[in-house]
Design a protein around this motif. Sequence first.
Motif, mmCIF file in Angstrom:
data_model
loop_
_atom_site.group_PDB
_atom_site.id
_atom_site.type_symbol
_atom_site.label_atom_id
_atom_site.label_comp_id
_atom_site.label_asym_id
_atom_site.label_seq_id
_atom_site.Cartn_x
_atom_site.Cartn_y
_atom_site.Cartn_z
ATOM 1 N N VAL A 87 160.486 32.582 155.632
ATOM 2 C CA VAL A 87 159.747 32.284 154.900
ATOM 3 C C VAL A 87 159.385 33.618 154.226
ATOM 4 N N CYS A 92 162.539 30.228 151.131
ATOM 5 C CA CYS A 92 163.061 30.122 153.096
ATOM 6 C C CYS A 92 164.257 29.799 152.903
ATOM 7 N N SER A 113 168.997 29.663 151.331
ATOM 8 C CA SER A 113 167.328 29.721 151.297
ATOM 9 C C SER A 113 167.203 28.579 149.848
ATOM 10 N N LEU A 157 156.182 24.166 150.078
ATOM 11 C CA LEU A 157 156.481 24.801 151.509
ATOM 12 C C LEU A 157 157.592 23.998 152.655
ATOM 13 N N LEU A 169 161.251 23.386 154.043
ATOM 14 C CA LEU A 169 162.030 23.215 155.399
ATOM 15 C C LEU A 169 162.837 22.874 155.989
#
Length: 372
Positions: free
Chosen positions: A188, A197, A218, A237, A241
Motif C-alpha cells: 500500500v 495498492c 495495482s 482501502l 486490498l
Amino acid sequence: MAEDVITTGIAHHGAGRLPSVEVDSFNLELKDEEGFLGDRASKGAFRKMFDKWRKPLRKTGKDPFGEVPSEKISKKALDDMLVGDDTEASAVVHSAIEEFAQELAYVTRRFLKTKAWADTECIVVGGGFRDSRLGELAIARTEIILRAEDFEIEMVPIRFDPDEAALIGAVHLAPSWIFEGYDSILAVDIGGTNIRCGVVETRWKKADDLSKASVWKSELWRYADDEPTREAAVKRLVKMLKDLLAAADEEGFKLAPFIGIACPGVINEDGSIEKGAQNLPGNWESSKFNLPGSLVEAIPTIGNHDTAVLMHNDAVVQGLAEVPFMQDVESWGVLTIGTGLGNARFTNRRKSNGKGEKKNGAKKDADKKDKK
C-alpha cells in the motif's frame, strides 16, 4: 478497539533497523526564515516558478501557453515544450527548471550539513516530479550546482516508475525468510492525494536481492477528488486490498500473509502516526486511530496464516526500492518530490560471512535514528 490489535510479529513499525539498511533519519523537518525547507522544492513550488516566468510574456500578450493556468499544464506538455520549435516557450520552461534546481540544491545542501546526513554519497530522487524530462533535468542540474560547491554527491532519478516504487519498496520491509514459501505480497502506498495498492511479485528465486521485484497488478484511488472521511478512506482501502487478494488467488499466486504500507509522517512503533499526516483525509494522528490495526481487523488472515502488517514512512519505503542498486556505497539518501518533499537517509547493512556486519565490522545502534 483497533489500537489494541497486535499488528505484526515480524518487527515494529517505523523501525530503525530493516533487513538491508539502517534508517538513520526520516521525515526530517528543516526550517529557515521562510518556513519549512521542503516547501521550496515541491511540485507546487515548481508550478509557482513556472507561472512567474510566464508573467513577462503575458504582459506583452505573447504567452505561448495562452490562458491555461500553470497548474493545469501537464508534465508531458512541458516536456514537449522543451524540445519544440517555440523558443520562448522552451526558454520559460528552462528558466523554471533552473530556478527549481537552485532551490533543490539549497535544500539538499542543508540536509547534507546535518549530522544525520553527514557523509551521504548518493541521493535518489523520487516522487511524481521525477517522472518527466523536466524533472530529470532539474535533478541533473542540482547535482552540477552541488559539485561546483565541492559537495561530492551523486543525484540520480529513482529507476522505478514513481507510481510503483513505494509498492516495490514495501517488499524490503519484510524479512527474507518470508519469501521462501511465497511469491508475492500486498503493498500500500498512501500519498497526499492518492492511495495505491498492489500485488508485488518478489521474483526472489530469480534474484534474492529483490532487484527483479515488480508490480503485477495495482489499483489507484484519487481520494482528494472525493474528500472522504478517515473511516471511509480506510473502508475503501480494505476493499481495494480484498479485490487484489481475490485477483491474486484467481491467478494462482502464493501470496504471503504480509501487507507492507508506505505512509506519510513519523511512524511510531505501535503503528500510530506521531506527526506529518496533515494532508491525509481526516485525523490520522489521533491516539484512537491505528491503520495497521484496522487492516488486521478487516483482513485477519491471508491464506491459512495470520496477517502481519508493517508500516513505515513513505519516503523510506520508496527509497527501499533502490536498495539492490545502492550496494556500491555505504550511506545514501532519498528525496521524494511530490505534494511536499519527503526524505530519508540510509546506511547499508553490509554482510560478511553471513553475520550481518557492515564493511568496517561496526554495528550501529538503530535506536539512534534521527526523527525530527
